[in-house]
Enzyme design. Structure first.
Site, PDB file in Angstrom:
ATOM      1  N   GLY A  16     112.362  36.359 -70.923  1.00 52.06           N
ATOM      2  CA  GLY A  16     113.251  35.385 -71.527  1.00 52.06           C
ATOM      3  C   GLY A  16     112.523  34.110 -71.888  1.00 52.06           C
ATOM      4  CG  ASP A  75     110.294  33.708 -64.601  1.00 46.47           C
ATOM      5  OD1 ASP A  75     109.685  32.888 -63.891  1.00 46.47           O
ATOM      6  OD2 ASP A  75     110.269  33.687 -65.843  1.00 46.47           O
ATOM      7  CG  ASP A  88     111.426  40.130 -66.021  1.00 49.44           C
ATOM      8  OD1 ASP A  88     111.547  39.281 -66.928  1.00 49.44           O
ATOM      9  OD2 ASP A  88     111.798  39.929 -64.845  1.00 49.44           O
TER      10      ASP A  88
END
Length: 271
Positions: free
Chosen positions: A44, A11, A9
């Site tokens: 995301g 952030d 991932d």
């Protein structure tokens, strides 16, 4: 163990609190590539935004963007997988959001459409200015035409001060269609097609690269990472993750500002 694929991932995980990849994380991932280990990011964020933060790897990686709705090769932009939302479903969701006067955004592969909200945009001006350098941002009051003319991959809803409203929106939106609703931060919900999540996206990459899931190590810090942490052979939660995420992981590393990704790779993957 010698892993064949590292998925991280961005952030709260690969990036420090200054929204930049830490030097130690850069060094560890470069060493992994030199050892012949594949590296991918699952975020995301949109593709171009993710790519702008991972150029230090020479773009030799697949990028999972929009929580798994889109997978592309960083170097060529070749689409490995895409799962767009139905336009009419998006409009039904937006209708609910408008009734509650919340701030929301629609993501395509290259554009972030932001509902005009003076208070929210002023509060997060620095973030939006930074994002505008990476992706195309459109701010407007009515998305109807845009939704019908573009492939929407994800909707993001932000509500700073009312967690109960977010829960109500989840329930109301889930009645519209079979959707995937998750969160990447305490103040938001993110909406995609059913079964669009990072875990399924990593399974697509594993098949694409011919790698067994037991040979994958993945890193995350929030709820939209859980499916990925549960899918892979070694799911690593960041020290800054909520306890719920830590419970879903096989291993907990240091916080993102202390280069927790690199530290886990040293301990678990012999980088």
């Amino acid at each position: 163990m010698s892993y064949k694929l590292i998925v991280t991932d961005m952030d709260g995980t690969l990036l420090g609190s200054n929204h930049q990849v830490t030097d130690e994380n850069k060094l560890a991932l470069k060493k992994a590539l030199e050892k012949g280990i594949n590296v991918a990011v699952a975020t995301g964020r949109m593709f171009d935004s993710a790519k702008s933060h991972t150029s230090f790897l020479g773009n030799k990686m697949p990028i999972i963007s929009c929580n798994g709705a889109l997978i592309q090769e960083a170097e060529t932009g070749e689409v490995i997988y895409s799962n767009k939302m139905d336009s009419n479903v998006c409009l039904d969701i937006i209708n609910i959001l408008e009734k509650h006067n919340v701030f929301y955004q629609c993501c395509t592969s290259d554009t972030l459409m932001c509902k005009y909200n003076k208070e929210y945009l002023e509060k997060y001006k620095d973030i939006h200015d930074s994002m505008a350098k990476e992706i195309n941002i459109v701010i407007k009051d009515d998305f109807t035409k845009d939704v019908l003319e573009n492939d929407i991959l994800k909707l993001i809803v932000s509500e700073e001060n009312n967690s109960e409203l977010l829960e109500k929106l989840k329930k109301d939106i889930s009645k519209i269609a079979d959707l995937e609703i998750t969160s990447s931060w305490f103040n938001n919900i993110e909406i995609m097609n059913k079964d669009v999540n990072k875990g399924n996206a990593v399974s697509h990459i594993a098949k694409y690269l011919g790698i067994d899931k037991k040979d994958i190590i993945a890193f995350g810090d929030n709820y939209n990472d859980v499916s990925m942490l549960e899918y892979v052979g070694m799911g690593v939660a960041m020290g800054n993750a909520d306890d719920f995420i830590k419970e879903k992981a096989n291993y907990v590393t240091s916080i993102n500002d202390e280069s927790g990704v690199a530290k886990a790779l040293y301990n678990l993957a012999g980088i």
